[in-house]
Design a protein around this motif. Structure first.
Motif, PDB file in Angstrom:
ATOM      1  N   GLU A   1      35.514  -4.804  84.672  1.00  0.00           N
ATOM      2  CA  GLU A   1      34.754  -6.031  84.909  1.00  0.00           C
ATOM      3  C   GLU A   1      34.445  -6.740  83.595  1.00  0.00           C
TER       4      GLU A   1
ATOM      5  N   ARG B   1      37.679  -8.397  82.294  1.00  0.00           N
ATOM      6  CA  ARG B   1      37.960  -9.642  83.033  1.00  0.00           C
ATOM      7  C   ARG B   1      37.023 -10.759  82.601  1.00  0.00           C
ATOM      8  N   GLU B   2      35.759 -10.414  82.381  1.00  0.00           N
ATOM      9  CA  GLU B   2      34.774 -11.404  81.957  1.00  0.00           C
ATOM     10  C   GLU B   2      35.121 -11.968  80.578  1.00  0.00           C
TER      11      GLU B   2
ATOM     12  N   GLY C   1      38.051 -14.217  80.909  1.00  0.00           N
ATOM     13  CA  GLY C   1      37.700 -15.423  81.659  1.00  0.00           C
ATOM     14  C   GLY C   1      38.365 -15.497  83.013  1.00  0.00           C
ATOM     15  N   ILE C   2      38.729 -14.351  83.568  1.00  0.00           N
ATOM     16  CA  ILE C   2      39.375 -14.295  84.872  1.00  0.00           C
ATOM     17  C   ILE C   2      38.337 -13.903  85.910  1.00  0.00           C
ATOM     18  N   GLU C   3      38.270 -14.681  86.978  1.00  0.00           N
ATOM     19  CA  GLU C   3      37.346 -14.371  88.072  1.00  0.00           C
ATOM     20  C   GLU C   3      38.104 -13.659  89.178  1.00  0.00           C
ATOM     21  N   GLY C   4      37.428 -12.780  89.869  1.00  0.00           N
ATOM     22  CA  GLY C   4      38.020 -12.110  91.015  1.00  0.00           C
ATOM     23  C   GLY C   4      38.886 -10.924  90.624  1.00  0.00           C
ATOM     24  N   THR C   5      39.520 -10.355  91.648  1.00  0.00           N
ATOM     25  CA  THR C   5      40.375  -9.193  91.456  1.00  0.00           C
ATOM     26  C   THR C   5      41.724  -9.447  92.092  1.00  0.00           C
TER      27      THR C   5
ATOM     28  N   ASN D   1      41.590  -9.876  95.912  1.00  0.00           N
ATOM     29  CA  ASN D   1      41.212 -11.221  96.368  1.00  0.00           C
ATOM     30  C   ASN D   1      42.408 -12.156  96.337  1.00  0.00           C
ATOM     31  N   ASP D   2      43.235 -12.029  95.302  1.00  0.00           N
ATOM     32  CA  ASP D   2      44.432 -12.867  95.209  1.00  0.00           C
ATOM     33  C   ASP D   2      45.411 -12.546  96.334  1.00  0.00           C
TER      34      ASP D   2
END
Length: 110
Positions: free
Chosen positions: A19, A22-23, A26-30, A33-34
């Motif tokens: 997490e 990813r933060e 700058g990527i949101e979600g996983t 989700n994609d």
């Protein structure tokens, strides 16, 4: 995650959670989700097709035989129904603009 870690020059030995990586990137979600979003895009595409098209017939086809003992009980369409209920989508929203807004795709704005 490996590519993101290499981008930031963070090794697994640094013990930084995914997490946080990813933060920082700058990527949101996983990835799940994609995958759910892409499945809903395809499902909406097939539902807008005519009834005699092969993809729509295959989607609605139910095999006549039982599953083997060790096979998973959940079908692909059950996963789609679960994703639809999470996003409050109903079966009557096959209009392209409404469907895109419901699944989280950006619509064109003027």
């Amino acid at each position: 995650m490996d590519a993101m870690r290499r981008l930031l020059r963070i090794s697994r030995r640094d013990r930084m959670r995914n997490e946080m990586v990813r933060e920082r990137v700058g990527i949101e979600g996983t990835i799940t989700n994609d995958i759910e979003r892409k499945q809903l895009i395809w499902y909406g595409h097939v539902q807008r097709m005519e009834e005699q098209k092969i993809p729509k017939q295959v989607l609605n086809w139910i095999p006549p035989v039982r599953r083997k003992k060790e096979r998973p009980k959940k079908t692909w369409i059950e996963g789609i129904r679960k994703s639809m209920s999470k996003k409050n989508l109903t079966d009557n929203k096959w209009n392209r603009q409404e469907w895109k807004l419901g699944i989280g795709q950006r619509g064109k704005t003027l």
